[in-house]
Design a protein around this motif. Structure first.
Motif, PDB file in Angstrom:
ATOM      1  N   ASN A  32     -75.284 -43.512  -4.548  1.00 53.98           N
ATOM      2  CA  ASN A  32     -75.006 -42.522  -3.522  1.00 53.98           C
ATOM      3  C   ASN A  32     -75.469 -43.002  -2.149  1.00 53.98           C
ATOM      4  O   ASN A  32     -75.720 -42.198  -1.268  1.00 53.98           O
ATOM      5  N   ARG A  33     -75.609 -44.315  -1.989  1.00 56.04           N
ATOM      6  CA  ARG A  33     -76.021 -44.858  -0.697  1.00 56.04           C
ATOM      7  C   ARG A  33     -74.800 -45.300   0.099  1.00 56.04           C
ATOM      8  O   ARG A  33     -73.743 -45.571  -0.455  1.00 56.04           O
ATOM      9  N   ILE A  34     -74.987 -45.381   1.384  1.00 51.95           N
ATOM     10  CA  ILE A  34     -73.965 -45.935   2.257  1.00 51.95           C
ATOM     11  C   ILE A  34     -74.163 -47.440   2.300  1.00 51.95           C
ATOM     12  O   ILE A  34     -75.295 -47.920   2.386  1.00 51.95           O
ATOM     13  N   ALA A  35     -73.081 -48.178   2.207  1.00 45.05           N
ATOM     14  CA  ALA A  35     -73.128 -49.633   2.373  1.00 45.05           C
ATOM     15  C   ALA A  35     -72.608 -49.946   3.776  1.00 45.05           C
ATOM     16  O   ALA A  35     -71.558 -49.433   4.180  1.00 45.05           O
ATOM     17  N   ILE A  36     -73.363 -50.752   4.493  1.00 45.77           N
ATOM     18  CA  ILE A  36     -72.915 -51.220   5.804  1.00 45.77           C
ATOM     19  C   ILE A  36     -72.606 -52.704   5.667  1.00 45.77           C
ATOM     20  O   ILE A  36     -73.467 -53.491   5.283  1.00 45.77           O
ATOM     21  N   LEU A  37     -71.377 -53.061   5.952  1.00 42.59           N
ATOM     22  CA  LEU A  37     -70.929 -54.448   5.917  1.00 42.59           C
ATOM     23  C   LEU A  37     -70.925 -54.980   7.343  1.00 42.59           C
ATOM     24  O   LEU A  37     -70.182 -54.490   8.193  1.00 42.59           O
ATOM     25  N   PRO A  77     -62.488 -66.502   6.235  1.00 40.24           N
ATOM     26  CA  PRO A  77     -61.436 -65.869   7.043  1.00 40.24           C
ATOM     27  C   PRO A  77     -60.653 -64.789   6.301  1.00 40.24           C
ATOM     28  O   PRO A  77     -60.071 -63.907   6.938  1.00 40.24           O
ATOM     29  N   ALA A  78     -60.658 -64.815   4.976  1.00 46.59           N
ATOM     30  CA  ALA A  78     -59.960 -63.764   4.221  1.00 46.59           C
ATOM     31  C   ALA A  78     -60.581 -62.395   4.500  1.00 46.59           C
ATOM     32  O   ALA A  78     -59.874 -61.382   4.525  1.00 46.59           O
ATOM     33  N   MET A  79     -61.893 -62.364   4.741  1.00 50.30           N
ATOM     34  CA  MET A  79     -62.553 -61.095   5.052  1.00 50.30           C
ATOM     35  C   MET A  79     -62.085 -60.586   6.419  1.00 50.30           C
ATOM     36  O   MET A  79     -61.813 -59.397   6.588  1.00 50.30           O
ATOM     37  N   ALA A  80     -61.966 -61.482   7.379  1.00 50.30           N
ATOM     38  CA  ALA A  80     -61.493 -61.089   8.711  1.00 50.30           C
ATOM     39  C   ALA A  80     -60.070 -60.554   8.631  1.00 50.30           C
ATOM     40  O   ALA A  80     -59.736 -59.535   9.255  1.00 50.30           O
ATOM     41  N   THR A  81     -59.235 -61.211   7.854  1.00 53.19           N
ATOM     42  CA  THR A  81     -57.850 -60.773   7.684  1.00 53.19           C
ATOM     43  C   THR A  81     -57.800 -59.424   6.984  1.00 53.19           C
ATOM     44  O   THR A  81     -57.049 -58.529   7.385  1.00 53.19           O
ATOM     45  N   ARG A  82     -58.596 -59.280   5.967  1.00 58.09           N
ATOM     46  CA  ARG A  82     -58.630 -58.035   5.191  1.00 58.09           C
ATOM     47  C   ARG A  82     -58.887 -56.816   6.076  1.00 58.09           C
ATOM     48  O   ARG A  82     -58.290 -55.758   5.888  1.00 58.09           O
ATOM     49  N   PHE A  83     -59.786 -56.976   7.046  1.00 62.40           N
ATOM     50  CA  PHE A  83     -60.153 -55.844   7.896  1.00 62.40           C
ATOM     51  C   PHE A  83     -59.468 -55.877   9.258  1.00 62.40           C
ATOM     52  O   PHE A  83     -59.761 -55.054  10.113  1.00 62.40           O
ATOM     53  N   GLY A  84     -58.532 -56.800   9.444  1.00 61.38           N
ATOM     54  CA  GLY A  84     -57.767 -56.855  10.680  1.00 61.38           C
ATOM     55  C   GLY A  84     -58.642 -57.031  11.911  1.00 61.38           C
ATOM     56  O   GLY A  84     -58.414 -56.384  12.930  1.00 61.38           O
ATOM     57  N   LEU A  85     -59.619 -57.904  11.809  1.00 63.49           N
ATOM     58  CA  LEU A  85     -60.559 -58.073  12.913  1.00 63.49           C
ATOM     59  C   LEU A  85     -59.900 -58.703  14.123  1.00 63.49           C
ATOM     60  O   LEU A  85     -59.129 -59.645  14.012  1.00 63.49           O
ATOM     61  N   HIS A  86     -60.250 -58.161  15.281  1.00 59.00           N
ATOM     62  CA  HIS A  86     -59.826 -58.725  16.559  1.00 59.00           C
ATOM     63  C   HIS A  86     -61.030 -59.228  17.332  1.00 59.00           C
ATOM     64  O   HIS A  86     -60.884 -59.788  18.404  1.00 59.00           O
ATOM     65  N   ARG A  98     -65.509 -46.078  -0.759  1.00 60.08           N
ATOM     66  CA  ARG A  98     -64.512 -45.606   0.199  1.00 60.08           C
ATOM     67  C   ARG A  98     -64.962 -45.927   1.620  1.00 60.08           C
ATOM     68  O   ARG A  98     -66.094 -45.664   1.992  1.00 60.08           O
ATOM     69  N   LYS A  99     -64.058 -46.478   2.399  1.00 62.80           N
ATOM     70  CA  LYS A  99     -64.387 -46.804   3.784  1.00 62.80           C
ATOM     71  C   LYS A  99     -64.515 -45.530   4.596  1.00 62.80           C
ATOM     72  O   LYS A  99     -63.608 -44.702   4.623  1.00 62.80           O
ATOM     73  N   LEU A 100     -65.657 -45.378   5.253  1.00 55.51           N
ATOM     74  CA  LEU A 100     -65.903 -44.208   6.103  1.00 55.51           C
ATOM     75  C   LEU A 100     -65.479 -44.458   7.539  1.00 55.51           C
ATOM     76  O   LEU A 100     -65.046 -43.544   8.223  1.00 55.51           O
ATOM     77  N   GLY A 101     -65.675 -45.693   7.984  1.00 52.33           N
ATOM     78  CA  GLY A 101     -65.349 -46.002   9.371  1.00 52.33           C
ATOM     79  C   GLY A 101     -65.865 -47.360   9.760  1.00 52.33           C
ATOM     80  O   GLY A 101     -66.405 -48.101   8.940  1.00 52.33           O
TER      81      GLY A 101
END
Length: 127
Positions: A32-37, A77-86, A98-101
């Motif tokens: 029940n914890r929040i994960a911050i990536l 780089p797959a992680m950057a692509t996955r999250f559409g990083l700019h 579940r992604k909160l934001g």
């Protein structure tokens, strides 16, 4: 030229390393914890600003309801692509997989802490 790196950050502010291929399994472990990536890059000046500010008051970023994950997106780089990083740094908050934001760029300590505190309150996350 000033040294902009924070080479021992992950020793001083422990976060679990994760890669794109293991992220879903890692997030599934959350109780029940929040994960911050924390998505960052080597020699990224803005990432180093965030790291330095986090090291100034590490207690401000130590919630019992939060666990920290990190990934160097230059090496993954797959992680950057996955999250559409700019741009980086970028912080993604998850609860029960579940992604909160996301918090992009570095808003400063107070704004960052306020945003995480709000999500802890909204999710009822507990240690």
């Amino acid at each position: 030229m000033a040294d902009t790196t924070v080479p021992r950050f992950f020793e001083q502010f422990p976060m679990q390393k994760v890669v794109d291929t293991a992220l879903d399994a890692e997030l599934a472990k959350d109780d029940n914890r929040i994960a911050i990536l924390f998505l960052w890059g080597r020699d990224c000046p803005n990432c180093d600003i965030a790291k330095r500010q986090m090291l100034l008051t590490p207690e401000s970023f130590s919630w019992p309801q939060v666990r920290w994950l990190h990934d160097n997106v230059y090496d993954d780089p797959a992680m950057a692509t996955r999250f559409g990083l700019h741009g980086i740094p970028a912080f993604f908050l998850f609860h029960r997989g579940r992604k909160l934001g996301r918090i992009t760029s570095w808003p400063g300590t107070e704004a960052f802490v306020d945003a995480v505190d709000k999500q802890i309150g909204l999710t009822g996350a507990s240690a």
